[in-house]
Structures are given as structure tokens and as C-alpha cells.
Design a protein around this motif. Structure first.
Motif, PDB file in Angstrom:
ATOM      1  N   GLY A  21      64.107  11.713 -36.050  1.00  0.00           N
ATOM      2  CA  GLY A  21      64.003  13.153 -36.298  1.00  0.00           C
ATOM      3  C   GLY A  21      64.718  13.494 -37.588  1.00  0.00           C
ATOM      4  O   GLY A  21      65.935  13.286 -37.709  1.00  0.00           O
ATOM      5  N   GLY A  47      68.970  15.771 -37.543  1.00  0.00           N
ATOM      6  CA  GLY A  47      68.831  14.415 -38.069  1.00  0.00           C
ATOM      7  C   GLY A  47      69.211  14.327 -39.533  1.00  0.00           C
ATOM      8  O   GLY A  47      69.972  13.443 -39.943  1.00  0.00           O
ATOM      9  N   CYS A  98      63.457  27.737 -40.040  1.00  0.00           N
ATOM     10  CA  CYS A  98      63.781  29.145 -39.833  1.00  0.00           C
ATOM     11  C   CYS A  98      63.045  30.034 -40.834  1.00  0.00           C
ATOM     12  O   CYS A  98      62.899  31.233 -40.604  1.00  0.00           O
ATOM     13  CB  CYS A  98      65.291  29.348 -39.928  1.00  0.00           C
ATOM     14  N   SER A 157      67.485  12.933 -32.619  1.00  0.00           N
ATOM     15  CA  SER A 157      67.433  14.377 -32.898  1.00  0.00           C
ATOM     16  C   SER A 157      65.973  14.827 -32.934  1.00  0.00           C
ATOM     17  O   SER A 157      65.472  15.318 -33.945  1.00  0.00           O
ATOM     18  CB  SER A 157      68.138  14.680 -34.228  1.00  0.00           C
ATOM     19  N   ASP A 212      68.296  20.434 -30.453  1.00  0.00           N
ATOM     20  CA  ASP A 212      67.543  21.097 -29.381  1.00  0.00           C
ATOM     21  C   ASP A 212      67.285  20.186 -28.182  1.00  0.00           C
ATOM     22  O   ASP A 212      66.933  20.669 -27.111  1.00  0.00           O
ATOM     23  CB  ASP A 212      66.176  21.539 -29.919  1.00  0.00           C
TER      24      ASP A 212
HETATM   25  P1  FAD Z   1      64.176  19.796 -35.339  1.00  0.00           P
HETATM   26  O1  FAD Z   1      64.791  20.450 -36.495  1.00  0.00           O
HETATM   27  O2  FAD Z   1      62.999  20.431 -34.693  1.00  0.00           O
HETATM   28  O3  FAD Z   1      63.790  18.323 -35.766  1.00  0.00           O
HETATM   29  C1  FAD Z   1      63.237  17.412 -34.880  1.00  0.00           C
HETATM   30  C2  FAD Z   1      62.311  16.485 -35.634  1.00  0.00           C
HETATM   31  O4  FAD Z   1      62.156  15.290 -34.898  1.00  0.00           O
HETATM   32  C3  FAD Z   1      60.915  17.058 -35.802  1.00  0.00           C
HETATM   33  O5  FAD Z   1      60.591  17.189 -37.158  1.00  0.00           O
HETATM   34  C4  FAD Z   1      60.017  16.036 -35.107  1.00  0.00           C
HETATM   35  O6  FAD Z   1      58.798  15.824 -35.806  1.00  0.00           O
HETATM   36  C5  FAD Z   1      60.864  14.798 -35.123  1.00  0.00           C
HETATM   37  N1  FAD Z   1      60.548  13.861 -34.048  1.00  0.00           N
HETATM   38  C6  FAD Z   1      60.446  14.107 -32.723  1.00  0.00           C
HETATM   39  N2  FAD Z   1      60.159  12.992 -32.048  1.00  0.00           N
HETATM   40  C7  FAD Z   1      60.080  12.001 -32.963  1.00  0.00           C
HETATM   41  C8  FAD Z   1      59.787  10.608 -32.881  1.00  0.00           C
HETATM   42  N3  FAD Z   1      59.541  10.024 -31.717  1.00  0.00           N
HETATM   43  N4  FAD Z   1      59.760   9.890 -34.017  1.00  0.00           N
HETATM   44  C9  FAD Z   1      60.010  10.464 -35.216  1.00  0.00           C
HETATM   45  N5  FAD Z   1      60.291  11.772 -35.346  1.00  0.00           N
HETATM   46  C10 FAD Z   1      60.325  12.537 -34.233  1.00  0.00           C
HETATM   47  N6  FAD Z   1      67.366  28.655 -35.344  1.00  0.00           N
HETATM   48  C11 FAD Z   1      68.289  29.506 -35.818  1.00  0.00           C
HETATM   49  O7  FAD Z   1      69.478  29.306 -35.556  1.00  0.00           O
HETATM   50  N7  FAD Z   1      67.938  30.589 -36.584  1.00  0.00           N
HETATM   51  C12 FAD Z   1      66.647  30.838 -36.899  1.00  0.00           C
HETATM   52  O8  FAD Z   1      66.360  31.810 -37.616  1.00  0.00           O
HETATM   53  C13 FAD Z   1      65.651  29.971 -36.418  1.00  0.00           C
HETATM   54  N8  FAD Z   1      64.353  30.192 -36.681  1.00  0.00           N
HETATM   55  C14 FAD Z   1      63.412  29.304 -36.256  1.00  0.00           C
HETATM   56  C15 FAD Z   1      62.081  29.528 -36.578  1.00  0.00           C
HETATM   57  C16 FAD Z   1      61.116  28.633 -36.152  1.00  0.00           C
HETATM   58  C17 FAD Z   1      59.686  28.892 -36.486  1.00  0.00           C
HETATM   59  C18 FAD Z   1      61.480  27.474 -35.406  1.00  0.00           C
HETATM   60  C19 FAD Z   1      60.432  26.478 -34.957  1.00  0.00           C
HETATM   61  C20 FAD Z   1      62.793  27.257 -35.068  1.00  0.00           C
HETATM   62  C21 FAD Z   1      63.777  28.170 -35.487  1.00  0.00           C
HETATM   63  N9  FAD Z   1      65.117  27.977 -35.169  1.00  0.00           N
HETATM   64  C22 FAD Z   1      66.054  28.855 -35.628  1.00  0.00           C
HETATM   65  C23 FAD Z   1      65.539  26.848 -34.330  1.00  0.00           C
HETATM   66  C24 FAD Z   1      66.028  25.686 -35.177  1.00  0.00           C
HETATM   67  O9  FAD Z   1      65.080  25.386 -36.154  1.00  0.00           O
HETATM   68  C25 FAD Z   1      66.268  24.489 -34.277  1.00  0.00           C
HETATM   69  O10 FAD Z   1      67.251  24.827 -33.340  1.00  0.00           O
HETATM   70  C26 FAD Z   1      66.711  23.260 -35.055  1.00  0.00           C
HETATM   71  O11 FAD Z   1      65.765  22.908 -36.005  1.00  0.00           O
HETATM   72  C27 FAD Z   1      66.937  22.091 -34.098  1.00  0.00           C
HETATM   73  O12 FAD Z   1      67.236  20.944 -34.822  1.00  0.00           O
HETATM   74  P2  FAD Z   1      66.808  19.522 -34.244  1.00  0.00           P
HETATM   75  O13 FAD Z   1      67.237  18.513 -35.246  1.00  0.00           O
HETATM   76  O14 FAD Z   1      67.259  19.372 -32.859  1.00  0.00           O
HETATM   77  O15 FAD Z   1      65.226  19.570 -34.174  1.00  0.00           O
END
Ligand code: FAD
Length: 553
Positions: free
Chosen positions: A7, A12, A42, A111, A283
Motif C-alpha cells: 500500500g 504506506g 482527500c 497499509s 484504515d
Molecule cells: P490508503 O491511503 O487508502 O492506501 C492504501 C493503498 O493500498 C491503496 O492505494 C491500495 O491500492 C493499496 N493496496 C491495497 N491492497 C493492496 C495489495 N494487496 N497490494 C498492493 N497494494 C494494495 N481523511 C482525512 O483525514 N481528511 C479528509 O479530508 C479525507 N478525505 C478523503 C477523501 C476521499 C475521497 C477518500 C477516499 C478518503 C479521504 N480521507 C480523508 C481518508 C484518508 O484518505 C484515509 O484515511 C487514508 O488514506 C488511509 O491511509 P491508508 O494508508 O490506510 O490507506
């Protein structure tokens, strides 16, 4: 040390960059299944709405910039399809060539984020029905909306992302309806604050369908129809499904990592999964909520980024950095208003049976004699056990962001309401008042907590039998513009002279516009022998918003 990260966006990418900053020699491999890393999720709704013009600005890093600056091997369009914990390796599929290969790790970071919830209802696969998680979704929505400025849009789900999409589709010129199963928008916020936003959204031309669930989507000719339970269907050209997300735990589950009670990945305070060589963040994880002491997911970018830093440090230096949990501080722009929350709302504290009081205040965002101030509403929830601030919400045109950050700091640090009354803030007329809205909210809460003032909320007033004397202490002009039915009108400046019109042996409920003159009246009456005097929290301002909302829905 070789670290593989699954991720490459918020959590990540931030873990990867910190790893490099802390260890110049580590081998860092970042695997991302989409075509992009480190982009601004975001910002996606604002790019769709045309507020952000330049698509390129969404991308904070690219694989080549990551390689050049950080010597990180970022592989896009590559999906990890299996984790072999015994061999400490992951199986990666190149999504362009379909080839698979193995990559060894010393430490693995998960992640993978969260996926939009798609309930098993008919029609969700129809063209024109979208969820929004990533750049590919964004490009598809952007393309679909081109040349459709007069289209009808239906957004299902009035959470933060749903409402951002609603505003942005409206910005494109569309007629937007929002369907929400709950009785209010924005689940983390209390009703009395949410209704202010709801009425603003309607004022801007959005249609809100609250207490309404979608049962499916149909296509007839070239039109979509969103079917609603016990209501007429809504015609739509585009539907955005935004009813929430759920932790992506596919890999964690298939590799036998432990999940928590909410079915997100279970981690310890070092963000280590049940396998000590695998860390997880963002998340996809759940963690003990610092106030509710329940394991919960947090779907916010700030915590994911901070966790990335903690995980990297723990991998490089050994488990030293502890994650303390998130209190859910969030903010959203809704047209001219900003609404924000931190900690736990009163309605959720009630469900958790946490004894607390609520204060609702409406103060000017800065000194009213300086041009351009606006009313800002703040609602606090304060523990009756130890006086600690448990939750705060704010809504207004200006200055909500700075107030919520002060309040979030107080909630997170376990500050008492007494401490909040002492918080010092920068003041000059264009920015604040000598008593900042945060101090004012704290003063009112402190008065309630120490028994110097008793308050009744708008809903408690509605349920209360009619035996109390309800007194409107505002001016004649204010009273004539609108008042609570059955209220007796005694302006505050006449109260001392007309006190004989009230029976000191019966309860008295006083109210003014926002609560301040009500409080002054309460103090006058109490000191003149009235023992049971209550002030309406948030005054007529709160009451009228809530009453109007009940009549609409
Ligand atoms: P992500 O940032 O979603 O990254 C996870 C990545 O892992 C993805 O790109 C996915 O493709 C990849 N992945 C998954 N499985 C695999 C696999 N098996 N192999 C390779 N890659 C993989 N939060 C705020 O605090 N304020 C905001 O204004 C806000 N606005 C948002 C607006 C939108 C449209 C969205 C979708 C989210 C928003 N969020 C906001 C939430 C915030 O973006 C997330 O909480 C944050 O990105 C989580 O981070 P993460 O690394 O857990 O997941």
C-alpha cells in the motif's frame, strides 16, 4: 534490513519515507496495486468538482521521485496476492504483465486501506453508479460528469466524503440529492449541530432525504432511478455510493493474522500485528479508543500518516514508539460553513452510558465591532465524573478550524473543563474576542458542572410537561419574529420589575437568543428566591433550528 510495504498512499508512503530518513541503508520496497503512489485522496472530490484544476497537483510523489529522493523501490500496478509468513515472503502480481514473483522481507508493513461498502442491492454495477476511493474512480467520475452540468446527481450517504462529493457535483452545476438512512447528516456529530449544516445545504439548493434508505438502483432507457424505502424513486444521471468503508483485510485474513472485534487488523501499541515481523497501520487496523476504551477503526489521513512514522521508528530502532489511539478529529467544508468534531459526541456517550453534561454556545467568531464576524456554534460534552472534556463540535463560517484544533488538543490531553477556561489564546479584534468562543463554551460548561447554572436542551424541553413557566427574555422585536409556543414574554431589562408575574414555587425555564441573557435572567431569579430555574441551552437559536428540522423531516 529489507522492508516490504503493501500500500503506497497515506500510511504506506509515510512509513517508507520515514524509514529512509532513519536508515540510509535499509532496502525499502513499496508495492502498490493502483497506478499511483502517495496521492492526495482527500483532494479527489475537489478535483472532480473543478476546484482543483490541475490533476498533477494531486500527486505528492511518483515512483521516480521516490526513487530519486529516497532510494525507495516503488512498484505500481503491482498487487501482493499472498503473504507467506513462514518463508517471510510476499507473492506479487504485476498487473500489466500478469506475471507473479516472490519478494522476501525482514519486516513487512501492511497499509492496504479500506474499501467502500457495497451492500448486496440491485443495480450497483450499472454505468453511472460510482464509489470514490482512488484516482481510477476519480478519473471515471470526472470523465462521466464532463458536459453534464445540468445533470441530476444522487449521493447515497451523508458522511464526510458523501457531502464533499455533493458540494462538488453542485459546484459543477448539477442538481444534487443526498439520501441518508440516519435522521441526520454526519454521524459523529450531535443533532443540534448537524441541523445547522442541514439547513444550510437545503438553502444552497440540495435536497436532503433523511431517515431514508436506498433499496436499489434501476435503469430505464438512459436514466437511473434510485429506489427508496417507502418513498418515491429519485431520477438520476449519476449516483455516488458513499455509505462508508470497511478495513481491507483480505491479505491479513488469508495469512492468518489476528483480526479485532470490528474485523479490522488487530495491532498492539507498537502497531505490530499478531506476527511480530508484520506491522499494520491506517484504515485497515483497529485500536483502543482513548475515551470509549473500545477497539475501533479510524478512517482518517492524519492518524494514518502519524502511524507510518511510528511503525518506521519501531522497525529501525526496536519497539519504542507507542501509538496512543485517535480521538476522531475531523473537519469538512460544506459550502459557506465549516463543521468539525473531535472526541465523542453526546449521543455516543449516552449509548456508552458515560455520565456527562453538554454545553451549547453560539459566539461571534471575532469581536462584533470589527467587520465580518459570524456566529459560531460550539457544543462540548464534559464528564460528570472528573470534569474532563470528552467531545467537542463546532460549526460556523470562520475560525472553526482553529477552535476545533484547540479543543482537540484539550480532549486528547485529557484537559478538564476548568483548564479549558484558562486556555490562553491570541486576541486582536479581527481574529477573536477577549473571551474566545472556546473559553465561552468552557465557561458555560463549567457553570453547568458546578451547579451555578442549570440547563435544559431543546429535546428535553420538548418532552417536558407543561407545568413549568417558560419565559422569553429577549426584546419585543426578537419575540415577535418568532418564539417558542406558550412562552411568556418578559424582556430581561424588565425582569426585576415584573418578577411578581412569576410563581417562585413553580419551575421556571428562561430562554434568550443564544443563552447568555437567559443565564443572566437565571441568576437574577435564583438570587431572588426562585429555586428551580433552568436556562435553555443554546437559546432560541438552537431550539428553532432543531424544531424546524423536525417539521421538515
Ligand atoms: P490508503 O491511503 O487508502 O492506501 C492504501 C493503498 O493500498 C491503496 O492505494 C491500495 O491500492 C493499496 N493496496 C491495497 N491492497 C493492496 C495489495 N494487496 N497490494 C498492493 N497494494 C494494495 N481523511 C482525512 O483525514 N481528511 C479528509 O479530508 C479525507 N478525505 C478523503 C477523501 C476521499 C475521497 C477518500 C477516499 C478518503 C479521504 N480521507 C480523508 C481518508 C484518508 O484518505 C484515509 O484515511 C487514508 O488514506 C488511509 O491511509 P491508508 O494508508 O490506510 O490507506
Amino acid at each position: 534490513m529489507k522492508v516490504v510495504i503493501i500500500g503506497g498512499v497515506a500510511g504506506g508512503a509515510s512509513a517508507a519515507a520515514r524509514l529512509r530518513r532513519m536508515d540510509e541503508n535499509a532496502e525499502i520496497v513499496l508495492i502498490e496495486k493502483s497506478a499511483y503512489i502517495s496521492y492526495a485522496n482527500c483532494g479527489l472530490p475537489y478535483y472532480i468538482g473543478g476546484v482543483i484544476h490541475d490533476r498533477q497537483k494531486l500527486f505528492v510523489q511518483t515512483p521516480s521521485s521516490f526513487r530519486q529522493r529516497f532510494q525507495i523501490d516503488a512498484r505500481i500496478s503491482s498487487e501482493v496476492i499472498r503473504i507467506d509468513r513462514d518463508r517471510k515472503s510476499v507473492l506479487i502480481k504485476n498487473l500489466n504483465s500478469e506475471e507473479t514473483y516472490e519478494e522476501h522481507y525482514d519486516k513487512l508493513i501492511l497499509s492496504p486501506g479500506a474499501e467502500p461498502i457495497r451492500p448486496p442491492l440491485p443495480g450497483l454495477q450499472l454505468p453511472g453508479v460510482f464509489t470514490l476511493r482512488n484516482v481510477a474512480d476519480t478519473d471515471a467520475i470526472k470523465k462521466f460528469t464532463e458536459g453534464k452540468s445540468n445533470a441530476k446527481a444522487v449521493v447515497i450517504g451523508a458522511g464526510f466524503i458523501g457531502l464533499e462529493m455533493a458540494e462538488n457535483l453542485h459546484h459543477l452545476g448539477m442538481h444534487v440529492s443526498v439520501v441518508e438512512m440516519a435522521s441526520q447528516i454526519l454521524a459523529p456529530v450531535d443533532f443540534a449541530i448537524a441541523v445547522i449544516a442541514q439547513q444550510h445545504l437545503r438553502h444552497k439548493g440540495l435536497d436532503l432525504y433523511l431517515n431514508t434508505s436506498m433499496t436499489g438502483i434501476r435503469q430505464e432507457d438512459s436514466h437511473l432511478f434510485v429506489d427508496l424505502k417507502e418513498k418515491e424513486s429519485l431520477e438520476a444521471d449519476i449516483v455516488i455510493l458513499s455509505i462508508g468503508v470497511r478495513a481491507d483485510t483480505q491479505l491479513a485474513q488469508s495469512s492468518g493474522l489476528e483480526l479485532g472485534p470490528t474485523k479490522a487488523i488487530k495491532v498492539n501499541e507498537y502497531l505490530q500485528t499478531s506476527d511480530p515481523d508484520i506491522y499494520a497501520l491506517g484504515d485497515a487496523i483497529e485500536f483502543d479508543h482513548p475515551i470509549l476504551h473500545k477497539s475501533m477503526p479510524t478512517y482518517l489521513a492524519g492518524p494514518a500518516n502519524k502511524q507510518g512514522r511510528i511503525v518506521a521508528d519501531n522497525i529501525i530502532f526496536g519497539n519504542q514508539s507507542k501509538y496512543k489511539g485517535a480521538i476522531g478529529t475531523a473537519i469538512v467544508k460544506l459550502f459557506d460553513l465549516t463543521i468539525a468534531t473531535s472526541g465523542v459526541a453526546s449521543k455516543h456517550l449516552k449509548i456508552a452510558q458515560v455520565p456527562h453534561i453538554v454545553s451549547t454556545t453560539h459566539s461571534a467568531s471575532h469581536a462584533t465591532y470589527y467587520p465580518g464576524s459570524h456566529l459560531m456554534s460550539i457544543q462540548l460534552a464534559v464528564s460528570q465524573l472528573d470534569g474532563r472534556l470528552l467531545g467537542a463540535q463546532a460549526i460556523g463560517v470562520q475560525g472553526v478550524d482553529k477552535r476545533i484544533d484547540v479543543l482537540a488538543t484539550a480532549v486528547q490531553r485529557g484537559a478538564s473543563i476548568e483548564e479549558l477556561t484558562e486556555f490562553e489564546h491570541a486576541y486582536a479584534p479581527p481574529y477573536s474576542s477577549a473571551k474566545d468562543p472556546v473559553n465561552m463554551a468552557a465557561f458555560v460548561a463549567q457553570n453547568r458542572l458546578t451547579g451555578k447554572s442549570k440547563a435544559i436542551t431543546w429535546d428535553e424541553l420538548k418532552l417536558r410537561p407543561n407545568e413549568s413557566q417558560l419565559v422569553d427574555v429577549r426584546t419585543r422585536a426578537e419575540f415577535e419574529k418568532g418564539h417558542i409556543p406558550q412562552a411568556l414574554h418578559i424582556p430581561i431589562d424588565e425582569l426585576r420589575d415584573r418578577i411578581s408575574e412569576l410563581d417562585p414555587n413553580k419551575p421556571v425555564i428562561v430562554y434568550c437568543q443564544v443563552g447568555l441573557r437567559g443565564y443572566l435572567s437565571e441568576r437574577i431569579l435564583r438570587q431572588r428566591g426562585f429555586t428551580d430555574v433552568i436556562n435553555l441551552a443554546g437559546g432560541y437559536y438552537s431550539w428553532s433550528f432543531c424544531d424546524k428540522e423536525l417539521q421538515i423531516t
